[in-house]
Design an enzyme around this catalytic site. Structure first.
Site, PDB file in Angstrom:
ATOM      1  N   GLY A 239      22.244   4.749  24.194  1.00  0.00           N
ATOM      2  CA  GLY A 239      22.468   5.653  25.310  1.00  0.00           C
ATOM      3  C   GLY A 239      21.773   6.992  25.251  1.00  0.00           C
ATOM      4  CD  GLU A 274      25.209  -1.689  20.173  1.00  0.00           C
ATOM      5  OE1 GLU A 274      25.326  -1.328  21.372  1.00  0.00           O
ATOM      6  OE2 GLU A 274      25.987  -2.502  19.644  1.00  0.00           O
ATOM      7  N   PRO A 275      20.096   1.886  19.810  1.00  0.00           N
ATOM      8  CG  PRO A 275      18.364   2.786  18.487  1.00  0.00           C
ATOM      9  CD  PRO A 275      19.692   2.051  18.396  1.00  0.00           C
ATOM     10  N   GLY A 276      17.986   1.881  22.692  1.00  0.00           N
ATOM     11  CA  GLY A 276      17.005   1.101  23.435  1.00  0.00           C
ATOM     12  C   GLY A 276      15.947   2.034  24.001  1.00  0.00           C
ATOM     13  NE  ARG A 277      17.440   5.272  29.265  1.00  0.00           N
ATOM     14  CZ  ARG A 277      17.434   4.653  30.445  1.00  0.00           C
ATOM     15  NH1 ARG A 277      16.363   4.704  31.201  1.00  0.00           N
ATOM     16  NH2 ARG A 277      18.501   4.002  30.862  1.00  0.00           N
ATOM     17  CE1 TYR A 317      20.308   1.434  36.913  1.00  0.00           C
ATOM     18  CE2 TYR A 317      18.108   1.545  35.968  1.00  0.00           C
ATOM     19  CZ  TYR A 317      19.338   0.923  36.073  1.00  0.00           C
ATOM     20  OH  TYR A 317      19.582  -0.193  35.323  1.00  0.00           O
ATOM     21  CB  CYS A 344       8.922  -6.323  53.189  1.00  0.00           C
ATOM     22  SG  CYS A 344       7.309  -7.071  53.286  1.00  0.00           S
ATOM     23  CD  GLU A 345      13.934  -4.889  50.009  1.00  0.00           C
ATOM     24  OE1 GLU A 345      14.768  -4.003  50.288  1.00  0.00           O
ATOM     25  OE2 GLU A 345      14.179  -6.103  50.039  1.00  0.00           O
ATOM     26  CE1 TYR A 373      17.767  -1.328  29.599  1.00  0.00           C
ATOM     27  CE2 TYR A 373      17.135   0.950  29.166  1.00  0.00           C
ATOM     28  CZ  TYR A 373      17.909  -0.162  28.870  1.00  0.00           C
ATOM     29  OH  TYR A 373      18.801  -0.105  27.827  1.00  0.00           O
TER      30      TYR A 373
END
Ligand SMILES: *Cc1c(COP(=O)(O)O)cnc(C)c1O
Length: 417
Positions: A239, A274-277, A317, A344-345, A373
């Site tokens: 996190g 548990e680091p990710g980012r 986000y 098309c969004e 991500y």
């Protein structure tokens, strides 16, 4: 700190100019810097060097085998959230004793495969899951090591979609029910409670929520030990946030570690993180080509060949990503622009109402801080093949996942006859 810099006004990844990769690989593509990845991992590990610990990189942030391989060689373990991620860990030879398994919806076959592989522990998120693990372990003649994931009801002050440690979130066991469930777990024949886990959210930019959560689970840990439930592993999740804009200054791993270690003083546990980012976010960049530039009544639209299916963070986000020209020129005026994809969004944008140097069709631009991500959340929406992934080390680069082809996308489909 990362290794994406201008050299003679060409944006480089380490020693390789990004336009050169674009020439060989085409666009769009994700480009990762092996040196940055290793540096981020080392800085994180060194911050916790004074205590017994295990770093379990969060595979979902970026699960490319080339990235997992670099990290496992560095001594990293993995936090996995699916059977597919377990298979990735197996393929690159991550020892089971370095794997923890999180997630609210573990299926029976996922649990069986993880038991077979001999993972360090399951981070259990509900009474139902606890019972299922007990039953399956019994059938296999095994004893499953578990932690309960506690929901400490702490506000991480981040985007609601990436906050996980509040009462209203689906994650973990409510703090008030935890003691009871630990007692039940201790009485079960085929599980052994060995850990306590919490993960309160992602992209946190202050330390207080981490400390608050730790204080709550620390109390619980003391109570458990008094009852004779021998907790060895304290898993504090991931996190930690990263700077997406130059002026953002989230705490670095050293400050993060200092704040946690101050709370842990004297506690006899093996710490799991548990680091990710924070490991992979700024080790990756998305390179895309400008297809068109359209002048609206209020602003310019820079239309790129990458879209929200390749990088969904802005749509999902409202995330901010720095946009840079791959070739820096000093004769360009700054204009107010949106950088948008071909999908098309209306949510298909990388930057909105941003002052950017003028771009012309055919030019390359880079979307920074997309290592986490980014590719791992990409999809085939609009029947768009997923982009290529490239790894760079010093002056060398290689495609570590080729661009998908339309043929590949369609070959599994059949008509209903
Ligand atoms: C997503 C996740 C992580 C990683 O979060 P980051 O913000 O990328 O560090 C860690 N643990 C769990 C349980 C997660 O779901």
């Amino acid at each position: 700190m990362d290794y994406f810099c201008y050299q003679e006004n060409r944006l480089h990844c380490e020693q390789v100019p990004l336009d050169k990769i674009a020439q060989v690989v085409g666009t769009p593509f994700y480009c990762y810097s092996a040196g940055t990845l290793e540096r981020h991992f080392d800085v994180f590990r060194e911050a916790f060097a004074s205590v017994d610990h295990l770093i379990c990189y969060s595979v979902k942030a970026n699960s490319s085998l080339a990235i997992l391989d670099i990290l496992v060689r560095r001594g990293s373990g993995f936090d996995i959230v699916s059977g597919g991620e377990l298979e990735r860990a197996r393929r690159i030879g991550c020892p089971g004793q370095r794997i923890v398994f999180s997630g609210v919806g573990k299926s029976a076959s996922e649990i069986k495969n993880a038991l077979e592989y001999g993972i360090l522990m399951f981070n259990v998120e509900s009474p139902g899951e606890l019972m299922r693990i007990n039953t399956l372990a019994g059938q296999m003649g095994k004893k499953a090591p578990i932690a309960l994931r506690i929901n400490p009801d702490v506000n991480p002050v981040t985007h609601p979609y990436i906050s996980t440690g509040l009462k209203r979130n689906k994650f973990g066991i409510p703090h008030a029910q935890a003691l009871d469930l630990y007692r039940q777990a201790a009485a079960l024949e085929h599980v052994t409670p060995i850990g306590l886990d919490c993960h309160i959210g992602s992209q946190l930019t202050t330390l207080e929520p981490f400390v608050e959560a730790l204080q709550r689970v620390k109390q619980l840990l003391a109570t458990l030990r008094k009852e004779g439930i021998a907790i060895r592993y304290l898993d504090l999740g991931g996190g930690l946030g990263i700077p997406y804009e130059a002026q953002q200054t989230p705490p670095n791993p050293e400050r993060y570690a200092r704040a946690l270690l101050a709370e842990l003083d004297g506690l006899d546990v093996v710490l799991i993180l548990e680091p990710g980012r924070v490991i992979v976010g700024n080790a990756g960049i998305l390179v895309t080509r400008v297809e068109y530039v359209k002048t609206g009544e209020e602003k310019r639209f820079i239309i790129t060949d990458a879209g929200m299916n390749d990088l969904i963070r802005p749509a999902l986000y409202d995330a901010y990503h720095t946009v840079l020209p791959v070739m820096r020129r000093f004769d360009r005026e700054e204009i107010l622009a949106d950088v948008v994809g071909p999908i098309c969004e209306t949510g298909d944008f990388f930057a909105r109402d941003r002052m950017l140097p003028e771009f012309y069709p055919g030019e390359l631009l880079a979307v920074r801080s997309t290592g986490a991500y980014g590719f791992s959340m990409s999809s085939n929406y609009n029947t768009r093949p997923r982009v290529a992934e490239v790894m760079v080390r010093q002056n060398r680069f290689a495609v570590v996942r080729p661009r998908e082809t339309i043929q590949q996308l369609l070959e599994q489909e059949t008509l209903f006859t």
